[in-house]
Write a protein that holds these residues in place. Sequence first.
Motif, short mmCIF file in Angstrom:
data_model
loop_
_atom_site.label_atom_id
_atom_site.label_comp_id
_atom_site.label_asym_id
_atom_site.label_seq_id
_atom_site.Cartn_x
_atom_site.Cartn_y
_atom_site.Cartn_z
N GLN A 146 0.85 -1.20 0.00
CA GLN A 146 0.00 0.00 0.00
C GLN A 146 0.88 1.24 0.00
OE1 GLN A 146 -3.60 -0.12 0.14
NE2 GLN A 146 -3.05 -2.20 -0.46
N LYS A 147 0.58 2.16 -0.91
CA LYS A 147 1.34 3.42 -0.95
C LYS A 147 0.94 4.28 0.24
CE LYS A 147 1.47 3.84 -5.95
NZ LYS A 147 0.94 4.66 -7.02
N ALA A 148 1.82 5.25 0.52
CA ALA A 148 1.51 6.19 1.61
C ALA A 148 0.31 7.04 1.21
CB ALA A 148 2.71 7.08 1.87
N ARG A 149 -0.53 7.34 2.20
CA ARG A 149 -1.70 8.18 1.93
C ARG A 149 -1.26 9.64 1.76
NH1 ARG A 149 -5.36 4.58 0.74
NH2 ARG A 149 -5.65 2.98 2.27
N VAL A 150 -1.87 10.32 0.79
CA VAL A 150 -1.53 11.73 0.54
C VAL A 150 -2.64 12.60 1.12
CG1 VAL A 150 -1.29 13.45 -1.27
CG2 VAL A 150 -0.20 11.23 -1.51
N ALA A 205 5.51 11.52 -1.52
CA ALA A 205 5.03 10.31 -2.20
C ALA A 205 5.42 10.30 -3.68
CB ALA A 205 3.51 10.21 -2.07
N LEU A 206 5.63 11.49 -4.26
CA LEU A 206 5.99 11.57 -5.68
C LEU A 206 7.42 11.11 -5.92
CD1 LEU A 206 5.22 12.48 -8.57
CD2 LEU A 206 6.02 14.76 -7.97
N THR A 243 9.56 9.56 -3.38
CA THR A 243 10.09 8.46 -2.57
C THR A 243 9.03 7.38 -2.44
OG1 THR A 243 9.29 9.44 -0.52
CG2 THR A 243 11.52 10.01 -1.19
N SER A 244 9.48 6.20 -2.11
CA SER A 244 8.53 5.13 -1.84
C SER A 244 8.76 4.65 -0.42
CB SER A 244 8.68 4.00 -2.84
OG SER A 244 9.84 3.28 -2.58
N SER A 295 9.32 -1.11 -2.37
CA SER A 295 8.39 -0.32 -3.18
C SER A 295 7.41 -1.27 -3.83
CB SER A 295 9.14 0.47 -4.25
OG SER A 295 9.55 -0.39 -5.28
N MET A 296 6.46 -0.66 -4.57
CA MET A 296 5.41 -1.47 -5.19
C MET A 296 5.98 -2.48 -6.18
SD MET A 296 1.97 0.02 -6.77
CE MET A 296 0.92 -0.05 -5.35
N GLN A 334 13.23 10.19 -9.04
CA GLN A 334 12.56 8.98 -8.55
C GLN A 334 13.50 7.78 -8.62
OE1 GLN A 334 9.09 8.84 -11.08
NE2 GLN A 334 7.77 9.71 -9.49
N THR A 361 15.23 7.01 -4.38
CA THR A 361 14.79 5.76 -3.73
C THR A 361 14.51 4.72 -4.79
OG1 THR A 361 12.49 6.44 -3.87
CG2 THR A 361 13.64 6.95 -1.81
N SER A 362 14.15 3.55 -4.29
CA SER A 362 13.78 2.49 -5.25
C SER A 362 12.30 2.62 -5.56
CB SER A 362 14.08 1.12 -4.64
OG SER A 362 13.45 1.02 -3.38
N TYR A 363 11.95 3.80 -6.12
CA TYR A 363 10.53 4.08 -6.41
C TYR A 363 9.95 3.04 -7.37
CZ TYR A 363 6.43 6.98 -7.48
OH TYR A 363 5.15 7.45 -7.62
N GLY A 422 11.44 0.13 -7.90
CA GLY A 422 11.91 -1.19 -7.48
C GLY A 422 12.78 -1.85 -8.53
N PRO A 477 0.98 9.30 -7.01
CA PRO A 477 0.89 9.33 -5.55
C PRO A 477 -0.54 9.37 -5.03
CG PRO A 477 2.44 10.97 -6.35
CD PRO A 477 1.69 10.46 -7.54
N LEU A 478 -1.47 9.75 -5.88
CA LEU A 478 -2.87 9.89 -5.43
C LEU A 478 -3.66 8.59 -5.57
CD1 LEU A 478 -3.58 13.35 -7.12
CD2 LEU A 478 -2.95 12.92 -4.75
N THR A 479 -3.07 7.61 -6.21
CA THR A 479 -3.78 6.34 -6.39
C THR A 479 -2.96 5.20 -5.78
OG1 THR A 479 -2.69 5.73 -8.44
CG2 THR A 479 -4.59 7.17 -8.63
N GLN A 480 -3.60 4.07 -5.67
CA GLN A 480 -2.87 2.88 -5.20
C GLN A 480 -2.37 2.05 -6.39
OE1 GLN A 480 -1.83 1.84 -2.22
NE2 GLN A 480 -2.62 3.66 -1.24
N ASN A 506 -0.14 0.74 -9.53
CA ASN A 506 1.28 0.54 -9.77
C ASN A 506 1.73 1.52 -10.86
OD1 ASN A 506 3.78 -0.44 -10.62
ND2 ASN A 506 3.24 -2.52 -10.01
#
Lengths: 263, 144
Positions: free
Chosen positions: A150-154, A163-164, A166-167, A233-234, B32, B36-38, B40, B106-109, B111
């Motif tokens: 689950q991504k971090a909530r914005v 969130a843009l 970093t993960s 990350s995802m 990105q 980080t490993s945004y 992956g 970032p606004l959605t879950q 991938n």
Amino acid sequence: MKNIPFLKIGFIVSVALAICISSCAPSAKERETSAVNDSIRVADSLAMIQAEQQRIADSIASRTMPHFPWPPPPASASVKIPRNFIVKPNENNTLFQVAREFESALTNAGYVSFSYFYVPSGFAMVSQLEQINADGTPKTDPDRWSVQYQKARVFDLKSYITALFTSRPGYFRIIVFIFTSEPFSESGYKMPKDTAAKLVHAGNSDLPPAIGNIKFSAKFNCTTKIYEFEQKSMNSAAVLQIPSLVDGKQHLVKSKIWEEIAK
Amino acid sequence: MKTQILMRTARKRLAILWFIFGGFLFLILFLQTLLTSYYGDKVDQAWSWFLPTIFPTLSLITAVFVNDALDQDKPDKSVDNFFYILTFALSLVYLAAISLVFLICPLTQANPIDLMKLSNFGLGPLQGIIVASMGIFFLKKGNQ
């Protein structure tokens, strides 16, 4: 008067016989030793019967229950549950009762699914895969029970920028309570996250009577194994964390299981 | 209202639009990847999606500018203002759509890699139209 010598002889023979009989009979100490030996023999027989019963129960359970990987895979953290948490003084619980206590503790701590597996001379109770924070506290619902990262909530501009670029790593955990009378070590097999996620669905919903009716004797121990996975990350694979940054007891404290078991 | 626009002026404006957006998107993806490993284990897939969406057009613009710089004596040409506005608007929509793929993540879950792949359904045809309209300015010989 003619019979007097015969009487004397008879008397002497009687006395001699009495002395002989008394000297041949076992002494009090010998009787005590004999009683102790008899008790030991009875205890040994009982222990053998119990061991045989357990072996039969073990054999039945091994055929009727799914097996937990044995020896257990290396865990992120371990902790032995104090015996006085499980069995209160003057209690003579069966494994059924112990299992019920732990089911109750897990339910009160917010766990909804758990299942049972066979382990040699006992059983393992496995909790559902949950998402946790880095400190071991569970995530809030519904993220807690999601097996997906689950991504971090914005919620504001700062969290959006974070969130843009970093993960945030995701952490997953399963807790395995192993009740067995046999000592064990860990195997070299590293459990993948997918296997851990499926475990709770692969186990039995309850203990079979053959195992459940065994007394939770002094030989039994409960060892908790915590398997924690980190997903950076995802699009990263979840990796088993060995060791976890949080120790075994803290995992149970943060999940509120510790206080429920201690009640 | 002017019906014609000088080719060099139109090229410059389009180039500014493309380089600003391109640079902005490149910077986002670069950070990105670097910070980080945004993405992956799928960094390569992110770059494989991004580079063909922007860089062919940027390469074309750069090549034409280099060519122009080497041939300064040539008189400037003019082109229909309608084509310029159309190309500018199409470019803006296209670049905004690419930016949206990054900015909406970032606004959605969802991938990010899946979003990129999904966006290809819309971006692919749009890119075809953009390349055709950009050709007016960077390939066609304008009116004297």
